[in-house]
Design an enzyme around this catalytic site. Structure first.
Site, PDB file in Angstrom:
ATOM      1  N   TYR A   1     -13.008  -3.444  -2.674  1.00 23.68           N
ATOM      2  CA  TYR A   1     -13.397  -3.275  -1.323  1.00 23.68           C
ATOM      3  C   TYR A   1     -15.107  -3.117  -1.279  1.00 23.68           C
ATOM      4  O   TYR A   1     -15.535  -2.430  -0.398  1.00 23.68           O
ATOM      5  CB  TYR A   1     -12.744  -1.997  -0.815  1.00 23.68           C
ATOM      6  CG  TYR A   1     -11.421  -2.179  -0.365  1.00 23.68           C
ATOM      7  CD1 TYR A   1     -11.050  -2.909   0.438  1.00 23.68           C
ATOM      8  CD2 TYR A   1     -10.326  -1.133  -1.015  1.00 23.68           C
ATOM      9  CE1 TYR A   1      -9.317  -3.036   0.604  1.00 23.68           C
ATOM     10  CE2 TYR A   1      -8.975  -1.385  -0.492  1.00 23.68           C
ATOM     11  CZ  TYR A   1      -8.442  -2.343   0.084  1.00 23.68           C
ATOM     12  OH  TYR A   1      -7.174  -2.346   0.364  1.00 23.68           O
TER      13      TYR A   1
ATOM     14  N   HIS B   1      -1.736  -5.273   1.757  1.00 28.80           N
ATOM     15  CA  HIS B   1      -2.787  -6.413   1.435  1.00 28.80           C
ATOM     16  C   HIS B   1      -2.432  -7.596   1.181  1.00 28.80           C
ATOM     17  O   HIS B   1      -1.752  -7.899   0.011  1.00 28.80           O
ATOM     18  CB  HIS B   1      -3.815  -5.487   0.276  1.00 28.80           C
ATOM     19  CG  HIS B   1      -4.931  -6.416  -0.277  1.00 28.80           C
ATOM     20  ND1 HIS B   1      -6.223  -6.525   0.350  1.00 28.80           N
ATOM     21  CD2 HIS B   1      -5.058  -7.789  -1.066  1.00 28.80           C
ATOM     22  CE1 HIS B   1      -6.733  -7.498  -0.121  1.00 28.80           C
ATOM     23  NE2 HIS B   1      -6.166  -8.021  -1.144  1.00 28.80           N
TER      24      HIS B   1
ATOM     25  N   ASN C   1      -1.828   0.200   6.981  1.00 30.00           N
ATOM     26  CA  ASN C   1      -1.254  -1.030   7.290  1.00 30.00           C
ATOM     27  C   ASN C   1      -0.472  -1.812   6.318  1.00 30.00           C
ATOM     28  O   ASN C   1      -0.447  -2.883   6.203  1.00 30.00           O
ATOM     29  CB  ASN C   1      -2.392  -1.908   8.130  1.00 30.00           C
ATOM     30  CG  ASN C   1      -3.205  -2.219   6.934  1.00 30.00           C
ATOM     31  OD1 ASN C   1      -3.525  -1.998   5.855  1.00 30.00           O
ATOM     32  ND2 ASN C   1      -4.482  -3.161   7.547  1.00 30.00           N
TER      33      ASN C   1
ATOM     34  N   GLU D   1      -9.149 -11.223  -7.338  1.00 28.09           N
ATOM     35  CA  GLU D   1      -8.298 -10.067  -7.279  1.00 28.09           C
ATOM     36  C   GLU D   1      -7.005 -10.191  -8.421  1.00 28.09           C
ATOM     37  O   GLU D   1      -6.596  -9.152  -9.177  1.00 28.09           O
ATOM     38  CB  GLU D   1      -7.659  -9.884  -5.847  1.00 28.09           C
ATOM     39  CG  GLU D   1      -8.368  -9.374  -4.870  1.00 28.09           C
ATOM     40  CD  GLU D   1      -7.871  -9.623  -3.472  1.00 28.09           C
ATOM     41  OE1 GLU D   1      -8.536  -9.408  -2.458  1.00 28.09           O
ATOM     42  OE2 GLU D   1      -6.834 -10.057  -3.338  1.00 28.09           O
TER      43      GLU D   1
ATOM     44  N   LYS E   1       0.754  -1.170  -0.073  1.00 30.46           N
ATOM     45  CA  LYS E   1       0.115  -0.114   0.022  1.00 30.46           C
ATOM     46  C   LYS E   1       0.768   1.389  -0.090  1.00 30.46           C
ATOM     47  O   LYS E   1       2.310   1.066   0.216  1.00 30.46           O
ATOM     48  CB  LYS E   1      -0.947   0.083   1.238  1.00 30.46           C
ATOM     49  CG  LYS E   1      -1.941  -1.075   1.222  1.00 30.46           C
ATOM     50  CD  LYS E   1      -2.755  -1.177   2.541  1.00 30.46           C
ATOM     51  CE  LYS E   1      -3.902  -2.114   2.573  1.00 30.46           C
ATOM     52  NZ  LYS E   1      -4.725  -2.471   3.813  1.00 30.46           N
TER      53      LYS E   1
HETATM   54  P1  CMP Z   1      -7.365  -4.858   4.802  1.00 36.51           P
HETATM   55  O1  CMP Z   1      -7.618  -5.495   5.816  1.00 36.51           O
HETATM   56  O2  CMP Z   1      -6.050  -5.064   4.024  1.00 36.51           O
HETATM   57  O3  CMP Z   1      -8.506  -4.274   3.867  1.00 36.51           O
HETATM   58  C1  CMP Z   1      -9.355  -3.494   4.393  1.00 36.51           C
HETATM   59  C2  CMP Z   1      -8.649  -2.246   4.836  1.00 36.51           C
HETATM   60  O4  CMP Z   1      -9.622  -1.191   5.170  1.00 36.51           O
HETATM   61  C3  CMP Z   1      -8.004  -2.631   5.926  1.00 36.51           C
HETATM   62  O5  CMP Z   1      -6.806  -3.295   5.609  1.00 36.51           O
HETATM   63  C4  CMP Z   1      -7.353  -1.150   6.452  1.00 36.51           C
HETATM   64  O6  CMP Z   1      -6.395  -0.634   5.439  1.00 36.51           O
HETATM   65  C5  CMP Z   1      -8.720  -0.298   6.290  1.00 36.51           C
HETATM   66  N1  CMP Z   1      -9.491  -0.382   7.423  1.00 36.51           N
HETATM   67  C6  CMP Z   1     -10.017  -1.581   8.041  1.00 36.51           C
HETATM   68  N2  CMP Z   1     -10.696  -1.016   9.292  1.00 36.51           N
HETATM   69  C7  CMP Z   1     -10.552   0.224   9.258  1.00 36.51           C
HETATM   70  C8  CMP Z   1     -11.054   1.168  10.111  1.00 36.51           C
HETATM   71  N3  CMP Z   1     -11.749   0.874  11.156  1.00 36.51           N
HETATM   72  N4  CMP Z   1     -10.634   2.608   9.807  1.00 36.51           N
HETATM   73  C9  CMP Z   1      -9.938   2.784   8.879  1.00 36.51           C
HETATM   74  N5  CMP Z   1      -9.752   1.902   8.031  1.00 36.51           N
HETATM   75  C10 CMP Z   1      -9.842   0.801   8.119  1.00 36.51           C
END
Ligand code: CMP
Length: 156
Positions: A51, A117, A114, A128, A11
């Protein structure tokens, strides 16, 4: 048990923090095989599909803005049970809660920024892959290290 392919995206925060090489090394050292790799900007359409399960969540708009901040690095890794193996290496969503030794556990503190992905199940991995890679961008080749990484029974 079986050979699987899975998608990993680095990311924008991973790119900005200069972690592309370190992240890729984790998968290489594990014994996964790289079969697709490119840098790209995610379009609005791709993100809406990618998403779709988050589209009604309060963070959806911020998530899309974050994922288009810079280009991302997309890759496809192949191996035995690759989908779950990669998820284990990546760690749980929130960096502050992720196990030490996982990518998010070692490099991140945020619940949204984070770093990475990873496909969550084989059917989604296939979706994907098809969403961002063409057939010509995926490679089949014999890696000489396969004989060291897997037993003969696992390879056949
Ligand atoms: P990932 O689990 O890869 O895919 C969905 C993404 O949404 C997740 O990583 C985070 O980057 C984002 N995400 C998930 N929960 C939250 C949250 N509560 N607030 C902001 N971003 C979120």
């Amino acid at each position: 048990m079986g050979m699987q392919r899975t998608v990993v995206l680095i990311k924008p925060d991973g790119l900005q923090r200069g972690l592309i090489g370190d992240i890729m090394a984790r998968f290489e050292h594990k014994g996964l095989k790289l079969v697709g790799l490119k840098m790209m900007r995610l379009s609005d359409e791709i993100l809406d599909t990618w998403y779709a399960h988050h589209k009604d969540k309060p963070f959806f708009k911020d998530l899309k803005a974050f994922m288009t901040w810079t280009p991302i690095v997309a890759m496809v890794w192949e191996g035995q049970e690759a989908v779950s193996a990669v998820r284990t290496i990546v760690g749980v969503t929130k960096g502050y809660a992720a196990d030490a030794g996982s990518i998010r556990g070692d490099y991140g503190m945020s619940g949204s920024q984070n770093l990475i992905h990873a496909s969550d199940e084989p059917q989604n991995a296939e979706k994907e892959i098809n969403l961002i890679f063409t057939q010509e961008e995926l490679y089949e080749y014999r890696s000489v290290s396969e004989e060291l990484i897997y037993s003969e029974a696992e390879r056949s």
